[in-house]
Design a protein around this motif. Structure first.
Motif, PDB file in Angstrom:
ATOM      1  N   SER A   1       9.797   4.064  -0.114  1.00  0.00           N
ATOM      2  CA  SER A   1       9.993   3.294   1.438  1.00  0.00           C
ATOM      3  C   SER A   1       9.523   3.243   1.967  1.00  0.00           C
ATOM      4  O   SER A   1       9.621   2.280   2.839  1.00  0.00           O
ATOM      5  CB  SER A   1      11.760   4.482   2.169  1.00  0.00           C
ATOM      6  N   GLN A   2       7.872   3.313   1.606  1.00  0.00           N
ATOM      7  CA  GLN A   2       6.415   3.902   3.719  1.00  0.00           C
ATOM      8  C   GLN A   2       5.881   3.140   1.766  1.00  0.00           C
ATOM      9  O   GLN A   2       5.175   4.195   1.569  1.00  0.00           O
ATOM     10  CB  GLN A   2       6.745   4.051   4.031  1.00  0.00           C
ATOM     11  N   THR A   3       4.461   2.710   2.536  1.00  0.00           N
ATOM     12  CA  THR A   3       3.801   2.550   1.578  1.00  0.00           C
ATOM     13  C   THR A   3       1.963   2.121   2.516  1.00  0.00           C
ATOM     14  O   THR A   3       2.257   1.754   3.266  1.00  0.00           O
ATOM     15  CB  THR A   3       3.124   1.187   0.405  1.00  0.00           C
ATOM     16  N   THR A   4       1.067   3.162   1.912  1.00  0.00           N
ATOM     17  CA  THR A   4      -0.197   3.146   3.645  1.00  0.00           C
ATOM     18  C   THR A   4      -1.090   3.174   2.108  1.00  0.00           C
ATOM     19  O   THR A   4      -1.314   3.859   1.157  1.00  0.00           O
ATOM     20  CB  THR A   4       0.077   3.529   4.745  1.00  0.00           C
ATOM     21  N   GLU A   5      -2.288   2.892   2.769  1.00  0.00           N
ATOM     22  CA  GLU A   5      -3.785   3.696   2.098  1.00  0.00           C
ATOM     23  C   GLU A   5      -4.147   4.192   2.732  1.00  0.00           C
ATOM     24  O   GLU A   5      -4.354   4.356   3.671  1.00  0.00           O
ATOM     25  CB  GLU A   5      -4.347   2.671   1.630  1.00  0.00           C
ATOM     26  N   THR A   6      -5.472   5.508   2.135  1.00  0.00           N
ATOM     27  CA  THR A   6      -6.326   6.256   2.580  1.00  0.00           C
ATOM     28  C   THR A   6      -7.368   5.163   3.305  1.00  0.00           C
ATOM     29  O   THR A   6      -7.666   4.198   2.459  1.00  0.00           O
ATOM     30  CB  THR A   6      -6.532   7.240   2.134  1.00  0.00           C
ATOM     31  N   ASP A   7      -7.523   6.065   3.869  1.00  0.00           N
ATOM     32  CA  ASP A   7      -8.598   5.814   4.989  1.00  0.00           C
ATOM     33  C   ASP A   7     -10.306   5.729   4.483  1.00  0.00           C
ATOM     34  O   ASP A   7     -10.235   6.590   3.194  1.00  0.00           O
ATOM     35  CB  ASP A   7      -8.683   5.649   7.098  1.00  0.00           C
ATOM     36  N   GLU A   8     -10.801   5.834   4.860  1.00  0.00           N
ATOM     37  CA  GLU A   8     -12.906   6.428   4.188  1.00  0.00           C
ATOM     38  C   GLU A   8     -12.496   7.150   4.260  1.00  0.00           C
ATOM     39  O   GLU A   8     -14.028   7.869   3.603  1.00  0.00           O
ATOM     40  CB  GLU A   8     -14.186   5.524   4.988  1.00  0.00           C
ATOM     41  N   ASN A   9     -11.756   8.484   4.990  1.00  0.00           N
ATOM     42  CA  ASN A   9     -12.578   9.554   5.518  1.00  0.00           C
ATOM     43  C   ASN A   9     -11.282  10.258   4.654  1.00  0.00           C
ATOM     44  O   ASN A   9     -10.976  11.345   4.434  1.00  0.00           O
ATOM     45  CB  ASN A   9     -11.673  10.248   6.745  1.00  0.00           C
ATOM     46  N   GLY A  10     -10.137   9.714   3.503  1.00  0.00           N
ATOM     47  CA  GLY A  10      -9.368   9.894   2.940  1.00  0.00           C
ATOM     48  C   GLY A  10      -7.808  10.389   3.189  1.00  0.00           C
ATOM     49  O   GLY A  10      -6.983  11.230   3.070  1.00  0.00           O
ATOM     50  N   ASN A  11      -7.870   9.703   4.387  1.00  0.00           N
ATOM     51  CA  ASN A  11      -6.368  10.740   5.724  1.00  0.00           C
ATOM     52  C   ASN A  11      -6.016   9.267   5.540  1.00  0.00           C
ATOM     53  O   ASN A  11      -6.105   7.913   5.289  1.00  0.00           O
ATOM     54  CB  ASN A  11      -7.474  10.201   7.233  1.00  0.00           C
ATOM     55  N   PHE A  12      -4.264   9.680   5.638  1.00  0.00           N
ATOM     56  CA  PHE A  12      -2.827   8.262   5.395  1.00  0.00           C
ATOM     57  C   PHE A  12      -2.197   9.128   6.393  1.00  0.00           C
ATOM     58  O   PHE A  12      -2.402  10.955   7.079  1.00  0.00           O
ATOM     59  CB  PHE A  12      -2.894   8.512   3.982  1.00  0.00           C
TER      60      PHE A  12
END
Length: 151
Positions: free
Chosen positions: A72-83
């Protein structure tokens, strides 16, 4: 029967039905903010994180409920691995006064990245009972740190 009695009984019937059936306004899905790391503790960038929910439908052939998982919702981790999978709400189900204001809040998600095994939450892994003074799972937040294993 008098016309006024019929009108009164009709209004009373509508009120009784209204007590037992009305649309529930919103259902909240908990916020999930986390970090994805590898087995050495290094942040993993650009891993795909998806909130997993169940969609229920009636099996018309056999008459029972089918449950299908969907993202239902998708994102990607940033350069620090955070989401972050933000708190969200949706309109849902029919409510009646016999339903108690009880809500277990679940944070189900999946993480995929090439070269790593896919991580999917297990049943009941992230769960919390609703907080006082909030509606259902509103203001509930899970903060996992997930380690992806190399393939």
């Amino acid at each position: 029967m008098k016309k006024s009695t019929k009108i009164f009984l009709t209004i009373l019937l509508i009120l009784i039905i209204g007590i037992f059936i009305h649309p529930k306004k919103v259902v909240y899905v908990p916020k999930i903010t986390g970090k994805v790391i590898d087995e050495n503790g290094n942040a993993i960038k650009d891993a795909v994180v998806s909130r997993i929910e169940e969609l229920s439908s009636v099996n018309e052939k056999y008459g029972y409920f089918d449950y299908t998982k969907y993202e239902s919702q998708t994102t990607e981790t940033d350069e620090n691995g955070n989401f972050q999978l933000s708190e969200k709400s949706r309109t849902e189900w029919i409510h009646n006064p016999l339903s108690l204001p009880i809500a277990w809040c679940f944070g189900n998600f999946e993480i995929e990245k090439d070269g790593y095994e896919t991580y999917e939450t297990k049943f009941d892994e992230f769960r919390q009972f609703r907080k006082d003074n909030c509606y259902a799972c509103e203001e509930i937040e899970f903060k996992p740190i997930i380690t992806l294993k190399n393939k």
